[in-house]
Design an enzyme around this catalytic site. Structure first.
Site, mmCIF file in Angstrom:
data_model
loop_
_atom_site.group_PDB
_atom_site.id
_atom_site.type_symbol
_atom_site.label_atom_id
_atom_site.label_comp_id
_atom_site.label_asym_id
_atom_site.label_seq_id
_atom_site.Cartn_x
_atom_site.Cartn_y
_atom_site.Cartn_z
ATOM 1 N N ASP B 9 48.114 67.076 52.193
ATOM 2 C CA ASP B 9 47.942 67.967 53.344
ATOM 3 C C ASP B 9 46.884 68.995 52.972
ATOM 4 O O ASP B 9 46.939 69.573 51.886
ATOM 5 C CB ASP B 9 49.291 68.644 53.676
ATOM 6 N N ASP B 10 45.925 69.210 53.878
ATOM 7 C CA ASP B 10 44.847 70.156 53.543
ATOM 8 C C ASP B 10 45.247 71.603 53.774
ATOM 9 O O ASP B 10 44.508 72.509 53.409
ATOM 10 C CB ASP B 10 43.578 69.810 54.323
ATOM 11 N N MET B 55 45.482 64.789 60.124
ATOM 12 C CA MET B 55 44.230 65.489 60.360
ATOM 13 C C MET B 55 43.766 66.207 59.109
ATOM 14 O O MET B 55 44.354 67.201 58.704
ATOM 15 C CB MET B 55 44.417 66.510 61.486
ATOM 16 N N ASN B 335 41.208 5.395 27.493
ATOM 17 C CA ASN B 335 40.550 6.675 27.251
ATOM 18 C C ASN B 335 39.213 6.478 26.536
ATOM 19 O O ASN B 335 38.216 7.089 26.890
ATOM 20 C CB ASN B 335 41.438 7.569 26.367
ATOM 21 N N ASP B 344 43.864 9.654 32.828
ATOM 22 C CA ASP B 344 44.772 10.383 33.709
ATOM 23 C C ASP B 344 45.084 9.577 34.968
ATOM 24 O O ASP B 344 46.228 9.536 35.434
ATOM 25 C CB ASP B 344 44.150 11.731 34.115
ATOM 26 N N GLU B 370 51.563 9.164 26.759
ATOM 27 C CA GLU B 370 51.540 7.974 27.612
ATOM 28 C C GLU B 370 52.927 7.349 27.706
ATOM 29 O O GLU B 370 53.073 6.149 27.839
ATOM 30 C CB GLU B 370 50.518 6.958 27.090
#
Lengths: 454, 454
Positions: B9-10, B55, B335, B344, B370
């Site tokens: 708050d100002d 404000m 592989n 994969d 595997e």
């Protein structure tokens, strides 16, 4: 905050009066006149708090309390025992059976409502933790048993600016095997709680400072002490402040003069609940860790590796990144000749060497069955090649016995790739290392090869 | 319950008055007169609630609110905007900026304290979830972004026994893309909440029933609706009941007559917070799942397999358990010849066949690079052998192209073991299957062998 309350009392007029009072406060109520039925109801309905009459025919309140606290289905439900008895020994018996509090008949409604609010709050918090922790547990992601832990070695903080009463509290806790520290001012409290993970805080409301409840508020508003059980110590006359303290988040209350056995029983119950909470959190933590690690070697898994590499590459590691793909030679034949457990032993032995022969800021992942990836931030091509060569030699000269009396030599083929001037992806970097590793295999194994360009 | 509150708050006299009031309630307070400083303070101090003046010069409250709600460091902190303005358009502007509530100056202390308690409760709950959810997220265990989700398609329940006002509420929610259901009695509420997972509940306090707050209490005391955001709708005059509702766990309030845009803004904010909470929970859930599954095939991992077998053996499966150890033949050469990604692909293709050719109550785990394990509860030796033989044939006849235009045959060797009359352990059962599998390898591969005895 509303909640489900189970009232257990063999005198219908008593339970009706309590029920009416709590329904007016919007609580959801179930009642039971009989101890055995109450146990079944608690299991099935899962109330948030149980109000339990101490004196009942057949199974009395102490026995019911004991059963509820010994059953995994109900052990987390807070219990307030209610009794016409004023004897300290009965209070103790209730606390020893695991009750969370003990109120005398006739029950003061204000006190009851404050205690309910406080216990419901704790219960809700625990529910959230339990939902996850128990999931982790039921999936087998926790190895610890949920057996009642000992409080011996737990750490407590006594907050009291008067030496004599502080000493009494500390002595009593020490007798229980609890290690008590002491603070005499808010500054000391802040300093100590910031450095020591306490399992219990005991706050005397008889302190000479302005308002000891400010200390309670500070403890509750600070992350580090927010969940540490808080036990208030005050005179009977100070009830209003104690109730305010419960609203601020205190968990329990001990009336002066301190009865050694009662303090110890309350401390035990509070610390056990804290430990229970800690373990639920730890289960979750270990589940998170397990999602990222390989159980055999403890190294990171592929999931973490890809994420880690992506992070490093996005961060634009200024001196580049080198990657080694390490593949065990003739691994299949170890499995074939000596069985799986020998194969696992070989992998572990190699993993140990990898761990010991890499820099602290390198990270290692298990990439596949017999493959490891070492990520070396800041390493150039020459550094990486010589590091790989050192690794290869170390593994070649390791001792490995797949069976007692049998020696076998383990070797690895290593492919090295590194980020050049152009940008790259984790996938490309690993693919180059992989190709270099296959080149090492084709060139006779037990070799290091550098990728043509990454 | 206490908490850390940041007052922005100002006008120093305003913030001093608020500060004094909240310190008397044991809150921990920090203040700031400036919007930019407030944002920095919120990031560093991590308050539990922010009270924000609308404000202010330079950066006004709406802009501050917008920044705080857009920053991952502060987006979860509840904000109450405070303003001298009575305009509905300003309230809307605040809600649109993400504010959790909007109070008019001069602030009524009773209302403020009730709102604070309610928001702190939600914040604490979120903190616990965040601690774990963010851990999962930071470890990369979540793929979703935390961007503001759309509320379109969310499900709401309007509780109102008056057709006209219920229709107004439902229409307004529909305009926002929210799907509104309706209940006109507590029975209907219970039936609907038990079957539909709502994202928002709107409860009219103008219902003709005895006390609509009973419905709120019931929703809050029931697990299934406990965490669903609850928005009360009532006349301005009904403030006392609204405050009681907040204490029971309501999350927000809309004053009659219903302003379409305000209802929609409040509904949006409440549903978004619900979604945020849901995602934190989901992150934890997926982390738990990841800890037990193999990323490539989605099958269970070794960790789960051992636990699952232990459970089955302990349960004394009356018809026994059979286990298959399935090992891909010559996997290394796939592989070597075609690279890892082809390897994969081969594993995934075989995994699909395993999934399609086993019974729904069998479970499959990836055991090593595997190797797969199929656990078949209730299967005898003969069943298991013929199932394994069917699997072997299916895989042998599969189509597999490691590279476009190239065909390769995949085969597996399978070892089968089963529990006999004597008791066994998961380790022994797997070991026998493993030995049988090696026998199949030595006998020429692409074969099934039965363990001598398990």
């Amino acid at each position: 905050m509303t909640a489900r309350i189970l009232i257990v009392d063999d005198t219908p007029s008593h339970s009706r009066a309590l029920e009416a009072r709590l329904i007016a406060e919007y609580y959801q109520i179930a009642t039971s006149q009989d101890g055995l039925e109450a146990v079944r109801l608690a299991q099935a309905w899962q109330p948030d708090v149980i109000l339990l009459d101490a004196m009942m025919p057949l199974l009395d309140g102490f026995a019911v309390c004991h059963r509820l606290k010994g059953d995994p289905l109900t052990q987390h439900i807070p219990i307030i025992m209610i009794s016409a008895l004023q004897e300290a020994s009965d209070r103790l018996k209730g606390l020893d059976a695991g009750a969370d509090d003990f109120l005398s008949k006739p029950v003061d409604p204000g006190t009851l409502l404050v205690r309910l609010r406080s216990l419901v709050r704790i219960k809700r918090h625990l529910d959230e933790l339990r939902a996850r922790g128990e999931a982790a547990r039921s999936l087998g992601l926790s190895n610890e048993s949920m057996a009642m832990p000992s409080v011996s070695g737990a750490r407590a903080l006594v907050i009291d600016d008067q030496d004599l009463s502080a000493q009494t509290l500390q002595d009593s806790l020490s007798h229980e095997g609890i290690l008590p520290g002491r603070a005499a001012s808010e500054m000391e409290v802040m300093a100590l709680t910031a450095s020591i993970p306490f399992d219990l805080i005991v706050l005397s409301l008889s302190m000479a400072v302005d308002d000891p409840l400010r200390v309670a508020a500070m403890l509750r508003a600070t992350d580090i002490s927010h969940d540490v059980p808080l036990l208030l110590v005050s005179s009977q006359a100070d009830r209003a402040r104690v109730l305010r303290g419960f609203d601020l988040g205190a968990n329990d209350w001990l009336a002066l003069p301190v009865v050694d056995a009662e303090l110890r029983a309350r401390a035990r119950n509070l610390i056990r609940r804290k430990f229970y909470q800690d373990r639920l959190r730890a289960d979750l933590g270990s589940a998170l860790e397990m999602a990222l690690t390989d159980p055999l070697t403890g190294f990171y898994n592929q999931r973490y590796l890809m994420r880690h590499l992506r992070g490093l590459l996005a961060g634009g590691s200024p001196n580049g990144i080198a990657v080694m793909m390490v593949d065990v030679d003739h691994f299949k034949s170890i499995n074939d000749r000596f069985g799986h457990s020998a194969g696992d032993m070989a992998l572990k032995t190699i993993a140990d060497t990898l761990r010991n022969r890499t820099r602290v800021f390198d990270s290692i992942a298990r990439y596949g069955g017999e493959e490891f990836v070492v990520v070396m931030p800041g390493a150039g091509a020459a550094d990486a090649m010589s590091a790989a060569e050192r690794l290869r030699t170390s593994i070649e000269t390791m001792n490995f016995s797949p069976e007692p009396g049998i020696k076998a030599q383990l070797t690895v083929s290593i492919g090295v790739s590194y980020t050049g001037s152009q940008s790259t992806t984790p996938e490309l970097l690993l693919q180059s290392a992989d190709q270099a590793m296959y080149l090492a295999k084709r060139s006779g194994r037990n070799r290091v090869e550098m990728a043509a360009s990454a």
